[in-house]
Design an enzyme around this catalytic site. Structure first.
Site, PDB file in Angstrom:
ATOM      1  N   LYS A 166      67.785 -56.277  -9.437  1.00 19.13           N
ATOM      2  CA  LYS A 166      68.212 -57.677  -9.361  1.00 19.13           C
ATOM      3  C   LYS A 166      68.795 -58.059  -8.005  1.00 19.13           C
ATOM      4  CE  LYS A 166      69.112 -58.353 -14.264  1.00 19.13           C
ATOM      5  NZ  LYS A 166      69.979 -58.923 -15.285  1.00 19.13           N
TER       6      LYS A 166
ATOM      7  N   ASP B   2      70.738 -65.515 -15.814  1.00 18.35           N
ATOM      8  CA  ASP B   2      71.618 -64.700 -16.678  1.00 18.35           C
ATOM      9  C   ASP B   2      72.925 -65.434 -16.986  1.00 18.35           C
ATOM     10  OD1 ASP B   2      69.970 -62.457 -16.997  1.00 18.35           O
ATOM     11  OD2 ASP B   2      70.686 -61.553 -15.139  1.00 18.35           O
TER      12      ASP B   2
END
Ligand code: ATR
Length: 279
Positions: free
Chosen positions: A66, A102
């Site tokens: 990420k 997220d």
């Protein structure tokens, strides 16, 4: 020809994303397929170049890529840049644009079951990557008071220092957070404590938790972690990580297709796969 979507990570075999997104493509009549690819860190750049070459329509990024993916993308959304992590990439006219769904997925999932008022007193447990996304997104949304507790309190201090949004925060040692727990309306658990191999552990004692508090855990496997069991026993309302997972996926799906999908349908797809009953 079908559009290709993907998730890359390592490990990736147990990802629920392919089942969830392929179900949505079928349900909404989108001619596309979503596939999980195991990509080791040393091959990340080559994988991105390969995705460019084949004209992939979009992809998700998970652990451990990420943060590492950022230099390989053409543009980064401002919030994703502040968070320092990308979990969703859109191919817009050949350019790879990185987003972070997220934190916003967490907030959307939370707001589906809990009224998020700006003057709430929030305790965030953990100061890693997941905590960072949630903390920055919550602060950006205007929540005024978010304390952070963590095994390594210095990491909580650092996170607070790095937050670019206005928010009142204290880095609190675990023991202090336990003693003062009654002052918090919302407790958010973001560490790996509660999932395998730490299923029998809780990161914090809930002895002083108020019965009208809300406890949210970002773990969804198991569906009910030890801390959620303990919170329930205390009379608190609880939420597991399934909503965050589903809503981050829904926001990614919307970025790719323009459709905000039915999140109950997504949740049921994942729950069926997990073979579990929602807590
Ligand atoms: P993620 O991206 O999933 O948030 P991470 O960045 O590695 O993963 O962060 C893991 C979090 O879980 C951290 O808050 C970590 O605490 P430390 O900062 O003290 O390492 C916490 N964590 C991991 N293992 C832990 C353990 N055994 N006991 C307590 N906290 C733990």
């Amino acid at each position: 020809m079908k559009d290709l979507y993907a998730v890359i990570g390592d490990p990736i075999a147990h990802s629920m994303s392919p089942i969830m997104h392929n179900h949505l493509f079928q349900f909404y009549g989108v001619d596309a397929h979503y596939h999980a690819f195991k990509v080791e860190t040393e091959n990340l750049k080559a994988a991105i170049n390969g995705f460019k070459a084949i004209g992939i329509a979009g992809f998700n990024v998970t652990v451990p890529h990420k943060m590492k993916i950022i230099p390989f993308l053409d543009e980064i959304d401002p919030l994703a840049r502040e968070i320092g992590a990308v979990n969703t990439v859109v191919n817009r006219d050949g350019k790879f644009i990185g987003y972070n769904t997220d934190g916003s997925g967490y907030l959307k999932g939370l707001s589906s079951v809990y009224d998020i008022q700006k003057d709430l007193s929030v305790l965030l447990i953990g100061a890693g990557g997941a905590a960072r996304g949630i903390y920055f997104t919550m602060a950006q949304s205007g929540v005024e008071h978010i304390d952070i507790t963590n095994r390594t309190v210095e990491k909580a201090e650092q996170l607070i220092e790095e937050c670019p949004y206005a928010v009142q925060s204290n880095a609190v040692p675990l023991k202090e957070a336990e003693a003062d727990l009654s002052q918090y309306d919302l407790v958010i658990q973001t560490t790996s404590i509660g999932m395998s191999p730490y299923m029998d552990r809780s990161p914090i004692s809930l002895q002083n938790l108020c019965s009208n508090a809300f406890v949210s855990d970002i773990i969804y496997n198991p569906l009910t972690t030890k801390i959620l069991h303990q919170a329930k026993e205390k009379g608190a309302k609880i939420q597991n990580g399934l909503d965050m997972f589903v809503f981050q996926g829904a926001l990614a799906f919307e970025k790719w297709t323009g459709i905000f999908p039915d999140t109950d349908r997504m949740k049921n797809t994942v729950l069926t796969q997990l073979g579990g009953i929602q807590c």
